[in-house]
Structure formats: C-alpha cells, structure tokens
Motif scaffolding. Structure first.
Motif, mmCIF file in Angstrom:
data_model
loop_
_atom_site.group_PDB
_atom_site.id
_atom_site.type_symbol
_atom_site.label_atom_id
_atom_site.label_comp_id
_atom_site.label_asym_id
_atom_site.label_seq_id
_atom_site.Cartn_x
_atom_site.Cartn_y
_atom_site.Cartn_z
ATOM 1 N N GLY A 63 0.809 -1.215 0.000
ATOM 2 C CA GLY A 63 0.000 0.000 0.000
ATOM 3 C C GLY A 63 0.841 1.262 0.000
ATOM 4 N N MET A 64 2.137 1.142 0.337
ATOM 5 C CA MET A 64 3.030 2.295 0.374
ATOM 6 C C MET A 64 3.896 2.400 -0.881
ATOM 7 S SD MET A 64 4.244 2.139 4.302
ATOM 8 C CE MET A 64 3.045 2.024 5.616
ATOM 9 N N LEU A 65 3.671 1.497 -1.840
ATOM 10 C CA LEU A 65 4.414 1.532 -3.101
ATOM 11 C C LEU A 65 3.541 2.179 -4.175
ATOM 12 C CD1 LEU A 65 5.982 -2.055 -3.070
ATOM 13 C CD2 LEU A 65 7.107 0.099 -2.533
ATOM 14 N N PRO A 66 4.133 2.627 -5.294
ATOM 15 C CA PRO A 66 3.329 3.244 -6.355
ATOM 16 C C PRO A 66 2.283 2.270 -6.892
ATOM 17 C CG PRO A 66 5.667 3.617 -6.744
ATOM 18 C CD PRO A 66 5.566 2.664 -5.593
ATOM 19 N N LYS A 67 1.137 2.827 -7.298
ATOM 20 C CA LYS A 67 0.039 1.999 -7.813
ATOM 21 C C LYS A 67 0.128 1.942 -9.334
ATOM 22 C CE LYS A 67 -1.492 2.520 -3.567
ATOM 23 N NZ LYS A 67 -0.524 2.990 -2.578
ATOM 24 N N ASN A 68 1.169 1.326 -9.871
ATOM 25 C CA ASN A 68 1.329 1.194 -11.322
ATOM 26 C C ASN A 68 2.239 -0.001 -11.605
ATOM 27 O OD1 ASN A 68 3.910 2.141 -10.671
ATOM 28 N ND2 ASN A 68 3.421 4.251 -11.225
ATOM 29 N N ARG A 69 2.648 -0.153 -12.875
ATOM 30 C CA ARG A 69 3.486 -1.301 -13.235
ATOM 31 C C ARG A 69 4.789 -1.315 -12.447
ATOM 32 N NH1 ARG A 69 3.032 -0.435 -19.625
ATOM 33 N NH2 ARG A 69 3.304 1.660 -18.781
ATOM 34 N N LEU A 70 5.357 -0.132 -12.243
ATOM 35 C CA LEU A 70 6.615 -0.048 -11.512
ATOM 36 C C LEU A 70 6.423 -0.511 -10.070
ATOM 37 C CD1 LEU A 70 9.587 0.838 -11.599
ATOM 38 C CD2 LEU A 70 8.830 3.100 -10.891
ATOM 39 N N GLY A 71 5.315 -0.131 -9.442
ATOM 40 C CA GLY A 71 5.027 -0.549 -8.072
ATOM 41 C C GLY A 71 4.860 -2.051 -7.955
#
Length: 149
Positions: free
Chosen positions: A112-120
């Motif tokens: 939940g603290m990481l980016p919400k996209n492919r990179l995350g």
C-alpha cells in the motif's frame, strides 16, 4: 563557472545494483516497519534515487507473525476483500488474518506504500515475507538490517 558541471543525474535500469537486506519483524509496529521497508524497496535511501527506475533493494522479512499493532487495531481494524460476486464481501480483523495468513499483514501494508502502477508491482516482487525465523534466501547472503520501529 561552467554551466555544464551541474548535470542532473538520472539512474538507468542497467546501472542498478540491488542489495539484499534481512529484517527481523519481531515486536515491530506494522506501520513503522512498513514505511522503512517500502523506502528500501523503492531505493529512496540511495543518493542515486530516480523515481521512474526500480533502483531499490530486496528485503527479506522474518518473524512476520510476531509484528504488533498499537492500540486496539488488532481487534478493531478490518481488512476488506471482495470476490467479485454479489454479496462477496469478506471483512477480517488482523487477528483473523494472522491465524491463517500471517505474512499477509505486512505484505498488504508495504504494498500500500508503493506506487500503484506497473513499476510498483515490479517493486513489490522484491519483498519476501516469512512467518517464521527461516527463509530460503541464504544464497543471496542478505545483510541483517536494524529497523528502529
């Protein structure tokens, strides 16, 4: 002074050197541990941090079943899941999740603290969480990391 001497450095994926860290989660507070681990996975602790490059490190967490919550969150907090079917809502407290899937508490918190996209999603693969003290990553020689949580 020459204007070209101040070039912005941008890390490239082939320049990334990922280290392995070992974190003992025993008696650590979930949110505080998660924030520090998420920063390690993103690579924000490195001077060459670049937001659009996965330049973080691998993190192995052991004793994930022994993390703690502050206050009454153990019984009052709820995790929401939906199966996709009508009436398919499942609400669970951390105590119920810990009994069946103890690793899920930390995984959910850190993701939940990481980016919400492919990179995350790519970064989330560098997180390895284990309920007990054993882990299968001895070959990577993870360095013990003292997290002040």
């Amino acid at each position: 002074m020459d204007h070209n001497s101040f070039k912005t450095f941008s890390q490239r994926p082939q320049d990334v050197e990922a280290a392995w860290h070992l974190v003992d989660a025993e008696n650590a507070v979930v949110g505080r541990l998660s924030a520090q681990v998420a920063a390690l996975i993103r690579g924000k602790h490195k001077p060459e941090y670049t937001p659009h490059v996965d330049g973080g490190d691998f993190v192995v967490i052991v004793n994930a079943d022994k993390v703690r919550f502050t206050g009454k969150k153990e019984t009052d907090k709820t995790y929401f899941r939906h199966s996709g079917y009508p009436g398919g809502v499942t609400l669970q407290t951390p105590r119920e999740v810990r009994e069946k899937y103890p690793e899920r508490i930390l995984e959910h918190s850190i993701k939940g603290m990481l980016p919400k996209n492919r990179l995350g999603r790519q970064m989330a693969k560098k997180l390895k969480v284990y309920a007990g003290a054993e882990h299968p990553h001895e070959a990577q020689n993870p360095q013990p990391l003292d997290i002040d949580a």
